[in-house]
Design an enzyme around this catalytic site. Structure first.
Site, short mmCIF file in Angstrom:
data_model
loop_
_atom_site.label_atom_id
_atom_site.label_comp_id
_atom_site.label_asym_id
_atom_site.label_seq_id
_atom_site.Cartn_x
_atom_site.Cartn_y
_atom_site.Cartn_z
N LYS A 163 -9.44 53.25 -33.01
CA LYS A 163 -9.89 52.18 -32.25
C LYS A 163 -10.36 52.76 -30.83
CE LYS A 163 -10.42 48.83 -35.42
NZ LYS A 163 -11.49 48.45 -35.98
N ARG A 168 -15.10 39.62 -45.44
CA ARG A 168 -14.01 38.71 -45.02
C ARG A 168 -13.75 38.92 -43.32
NH1 ARG A 168 -8.61 41.05 -46.77
NH2 ARG A 168 -8.98 43.20 -47.00
N GLY A 180 -17.98 45.66 -43.61
CA GLY A 180 -16.74 44.80 -43.63
C GLY A 180 -17.16 43.48 -43.67
N ALA A 181 -18.15 43.19 -44.22
CA ALA A 181 -18.95 41.64 -44.27
C ALA A 181 -18.28 40.63 -44.86
CB ALA A 181 -20.28 41.46 -44.20
N ALA A 198 -5.56 55.17 -32.50
CA ALA A 198 -6.13 56.15 -32.49
C ALA A 198 -7.63 55.95 -32.76
CB ALA A 198 -5.77 57.43 -32.95
N VAL A 250 -17.44 52.95 -46.85
CA VAL A 250 -18.09 53.59 -45.39
C VAL A 250 -17.42 54.78 -45.12
CG1 VAL A 250 -18.32 51.07 -44.65
CG2 VAL A 250 -16.21 52.46 -44.02
N TYR A 293 -4.14 53.52 -36.26
CA TYR A 293 -5.04 52.45 -36.00
C TYR A 293 -5.58 52.53 -34.68
CZ TYR A 293 -6.98 47.64 -35.71
OH TYR A 293 -7.66 46.41 -35.70
#
Lengths: 248, 81
Positions: free
Chosen positions: A160, A17, A14-15, A158, A65, A156
């Site tokens: 995280k 942004r 996720g590089a 769950a 990913v 989201y």
């Protein structure tokens, strides 16, 4: 305090942004070579170009990913390109918010697959290399939402929260091989993800933040650089919040 | 020079992986009790054997490979079958 990552190689997912880009740039500034992973080739390249323009080594990799096979192939390619990997930052994340009553099953799966399963795929793909090397730093980007939950973000939250259990298990499983794993739980940081909130939502959030302002991506990447460095060699299995005091 | 036997290669892998002396790697030596392997070591060993000998070792069979001799016999059987 002097922090150097000279000679180290980091993979940042996720590089392209937001927080991931900030982490990639910060790790590079500390001396590390960076494998910039993003779903979008253009974004990955943009970050890689900013790093190479600053005189550091970087390469862009476009990969989903959530695709285990593609992650494995890319991980091997990165090790071949850079010669090794020392640091893995599982930052790639997405959200598809909605109340549970109306949440399509696909929205649940999509968020879990990227945020949680993606971290599993990358860790699995690189752990053998790190184990052989007898050193490594894995940093998982969780969220305060994984700690306190949020109406409308069950998927989201769950994912995280799942990352936190994953982080602690990795920390225990690989401790004997000198591999450290920690999670960062950012609060509300100024990125594209929070940029879509309206003024009313923003005002409601700020009421919960003692420092009464949004954080900047650099607030997160400063901690990531520290955790990736030898300065954090006695820290593993922890969740550190960068949230202006929101969770305490 | 004679070609290395399965036993030679197995011993080399174990010596490298576990950092033990070659003399310790006898056919009856047990990975965990005698050679000091932990659970991660045993997984790594099996993966190294799979790579070296081009065999696939299912988990339920890997669990039965407790000694150096077990591995040599297992690989010999797999390669001839």
């Amino acid at each position: 305090m002097n922090i150097s990552l000279e000679g180290k190689v980091a993979v940042v997912t996720g590089a392209g942004r937001g927080i991931g880009q900030s982490i990639a740039l910060a790790l590079a500034q500390a001396g590390a070579g960076i494998a910039c992973v993003s779903l979008t080739e253009k974004n990955a390249k943009e970050t890689a170009e900013r790093i190479t323009a600053a005189g550091r080594k970087a390469k862009a990799y476009a990969v989903d990913v959530a695709d285990g096979g593609a992650v494995e192939t890319t991980a091997l390619q990165i090790v071949a390109d850079f010669g090794k990997v020392d640091i893995l930052v599982n930052n790639a994340g997405t959200n598809k918010d909605g109340l549970i009553m109306r949440m399509p099953d696909g929205d649940w799966d999509a968020v879990l697959n990227v945020n949680l399963k993606g971290a599993f795929f990358w860790t699995k793909a690189l752990c053998r290399h790190l184990i052989k090397q007898r050193s490594g730093k894995i940093i998982n980007i969780s969220s305060v939402i994984g700690l306190i939950g949020n109406a409308g973000q069950a998927n989201y939250a769950a994912s995280k929260a799942g990352l936190i259990g994953f982080t602690k298990s990795i920390a225990r499983e690989f401790a004997s091989r000198n591999i450290h794993c920690n999670a960062i739980a950012p609060g509300f940081i100024e990125t594209d993800m929070t940029g879509s909130l309206n003024d009313e939502q923003k005002a409601a959030i700020l009421k919960q933040v003692p420092l009464a302002r949004f954080g900047k991506p650099e607030n997160v990447s400063d901690l990531a650089v520290f955790l990736a460095s030898s300065r954090a060699d006695y820290i593993t299995g922890q969740v550190l919040t960068v949230d202006g005091g929101m969770v305490m | 020079m004679a070609e290395k036997t399965i036993e030679d290669k197995t011993r080399e892998i174990i010596v490298e992986q576990l950092g033990v002396n070659p003399e310790q790697v006898t056919p009856n030596a047990r990975f965990i009790e005698d050679l000091g392997a932990d659970s991660l070591d045993t997984v790594e060993l099996v993966m190294a054997f799979e790579e070296e000998f081009g065999v696939e070792v299912p988990d339920e069979e890997a669990e039965k490979l407790l000694t150096v001799g077990d591995v040599v016999r297992y690989v010999e059987e797999k390669q001839t079958s």
